[in-house]
Every structure is written in structure tokens, then in C-alpha cells.
Design a protein around this motif. Sequence first.
Motif, short mmCIF file in Angstrom:
data_model
loop_
_atom_site.label_atom_id
_atom_site.label_comp_id
_atom_site.label_asym_id
_atom_site.label_seq_id
_atom_site.Cartn_x
_atom_site.Cartn_y
_atom_site.Cartn_z
N GLU A 43 -2.17 5.68 18.91
CA GLU A 43 -2.74 4.53 19.63
C GLU A 43 -3.56 5.00 20.82
O GLU A 43 -4.57 4.39 21.16
N ALA A 44 -3.13 6.09 21.48
CA ALA A 44 -3.86 6.62 22.64
C ALA A 44 -5.21 7.20 22.25
O ALA A 44 -6.15 7.21 23.05
N SER A 45 -5.33 7.68 20.99
CA SER A 45 -6.58 8.32 20.56
C SER A 45 -6.70 8.25 19.03
O SER A 45 -6.56 9.27 18.35
N PRO A 46 -6.97 7.08 18.48
CA PRO A 46 -7.00 6.94 17.02
C PRO A 46 -8.06 7.80 16.33
O PRO A 46 -7.87 8.18 15.17
N THR A 47 -9.13 8.15 17.01
CA THR A 47 -10.19 8.93 16.36
C THR A 47 -9.86 10.42 16.27
O THR A 47 -10.59 11.17 15.63
N THR A 48 -8.75 10.85 16.88
CA THR A 48 -8.37 12.26 16.82
C THR A 48 -7.01 12.45 16.13
O THR A 48 -6.35 13.47 16.33
N CYS A 49 -6.62 11.48 15.32
CA CYS A 49 -5.37 11.55 14.56
C CYS A 49 -5.69 11.27 13.09
O CYS A 49 -6.39 10.30 12.79
N PHE A 50 -5.18 12.14 12.20
CA PHE A 50 -5.57 12.08 10.80
C PHE A 50 -4.39 12.29 9.87
O PHE A 50 -3.37 12.85 10.25
N VAL A 51 -4.58 11.86 8.63
CA VAL A 51 -3.67 12.24 7.55
C VAL A 51 -4.47 13.03 6.52
O VAL A 51 -5.67 12.85 6.37
N LEU A 52 -3.75 13.90 5.84
CA LEU A 52 -4.26 14.58 4.67
C LEU A 52 -3.69 13.79 3.50
O LEU A 52 -2.48 13.80 3.26
N ALA A 53 -4.55 13.04 2.85
CA ALA A 53 -4.12 12.19 1.74
C ALA A 53 -4.38 12.91 0.43
O ALA A 53 -5.47 13.42 0.20
N ARG A 54 -3.37 12.97 -0.40
CA ARG A 54 -3.49 13.55 -1.73
C ARG A 54 -3.18 12.41 -2.68
O ARG A 54 -2.01 12.07 -2.88
N GLY A 55 -4.23 11.80 -3.21
CA GLY A 55 -4.06 10.58 -3.97
C GLY A 55 -3.50 9.52 -3.03
O GLY A 55 -3.94 9.39 -1.90
N PRO A 56 -2.46 8.80 -3.47
CA PRO A 56 -1.89 7.74 -2.62
C PRO A 56 -0.86 8.27 -1.62
O PRO A 56 -0.36 7.51 -0.80
N SER A 57 -0.55 9.56 -1.65
CA SER A 57 0.51 10.11 -0.80
C SER A 57 -0.06 10.84 0.41
O SER A 57 -1.17 11.37 0.37
N VAL A 58 0.74 10.89 1.47
CA VAL A 58 0.40 11.65 2.66
C VAL A 58 0.98 13.05 2.49
O VAL A 58 2.19 13.23 2.41
N ALA A 59 0.10 14.04 2.40
CA ALA A 59 0.51 15.44 2.23
C ALA A 59 0.60 16.16 3.56
O ALA A 59 1.12 17.28 3.63
N GLY A 60 0.10 15.55 4.62
CA GLY A 60 0.14 16.15 5.94
C GLY A 60 -0.46 15.21 6.96
O GLY A 60 -1.05 14.18 6.59
N TYR A 61 -0.31 15.55 8.22
CA TYR A 61 -0.90 14.73 9.28
C TYR A 61 -1.16 15.58 10.51
O TYR A 61 -0.62 16.69 10.66
N LEU A 62 -2.00 15.06 11.39
CA LEU A 62 -2.33 15.70 12.66
C LEU A 62 -2.42 14.62 13.72
O LEU A 62 -3.07 13.59 13.49
N LEU A 63 -1.76 14.82 14.84
CA LEU A 63 -1.84 13.92 15.99
C LEU A 63 -2.37 14.70 17.18
O LEU A 63 -1.78 15.72 17.57
N ALA A 64 -3.48 14.26 17.74
CA ALA A 64 -4.06 14.91 18.92
C ALA A 64 -4.56 13.82 19.86
O ALA A 64 -4.95 12.73 19.42
N LEU A 65 -4.56 14.12 21.15
CA LEU A 65 -5.02 13.15 22.13
C LEU A 65 -5.55 13.87 23.36
O LEU A 65 -5.10 14.99 23.66
#
Length: 178
Positions: A43-65
Motif C-alpha cells: 500500500e505504501a508503494s504499489p508500483t514497486t511491489c510485484f508477483v511472479l505469476a506462473r499461470g494462475p499461481s503466484v510463484a514468487g513476490y517482491l515487496l519494496a518501498l
Amino acid sequence: MGDSLSVRQIEEQDWEEIVLLESRAYAPLGLSEERAALESRAEASPTTCFVLARGPSVAGYLLALPYPRFRYPGLGRPERAGFQSDNLHLHDLVVADQWRGQGFAGLLLGRLLAVARERRHAHLSLVAVGGSGAFWSRRGFRSHHEVDPPRHYGDDAVYMSRPVGDPPDGPATHHRGD
């Protein structure tokens, strides 16, 4: 499409899988956070937080702010307000166990560096935990032993940073780590 791979912004339906990945990565180290703390970083920085999506599943994520250089978020404490800073703090990078070693963390880190350049951040920082300092050193991060993370980050926690302008080296995998 079932195996398609993409790095994208976090969506509401991703949080259950993000929390599960975070718990699997950090609970054994005693570093797991509640969902509210994780969501507050996005919420503090939505443009710098991501998921690695593999098909419909989340295979990884990154949170940065954005966070002041040589400072870091407290574990388990939700962010109340965002900072204006030329430093972007990589709080979490996790890739699911079955997808590690395939360069997927490098995709997430590469996306973060591209966004950091676009947004004119000068530095990228993180707190390496669980013995991950060597991993981050290979990706251009330098230890700052003069900065002493609190014990709740673990006994081996090391604050690290790198200039945003440098390209990441090699494939990547897991941080509070990954």
C-alpha cells in the motif's frame, strides 16, 4: 497459458499465496510477518511491489518501498506512511521452493531495478537474513556493518545497498531475503 510466466503488480487475490510463501520462507527463521504488515508495504508503494505469476499461481513476490537510506522497516510493524526517498528498500523477495534456481528472483530484481531507474531512485537497500549476504553480494550489494539491524531480524542480519544504475549480476533466488 497454464505455464505462462509474468511479473506484474500485486492484485488483491494474490495475498493468500503471498502470505503462504512468506510464511514458508521466514517462519523457520522466526521472521514471519502478519498479512497486515505485508499488505501495508504494498500500500505504501504499489508500483514497486510485484508477483511472479506462473499461470494462475503466484510463484514468487517482491515487496519494496521508498525508505530513508540506512534505515529499514520494522518486522511485523505495518507501515503507517510512505517516505519520499532516493533509496528504495527491498523488504522481501521470495521465490517458491520448486521454482528456485531457475533465475526467477533475477526477473523480479530486474523489474525492480528498471522501476527504480524510471522513478529516479539512486540506491537500492535490503537487510540480508538467514545467511543470504553472499547471494546479495553477487548481485552488486555491499554490506554496511556500521548499520546494526535490530535483533528481531536475526543474529546474522546485514544491511546492504547498491547503486540503482548498476545491472544485476547472474540469476537470483531468496531475501529478506528470498
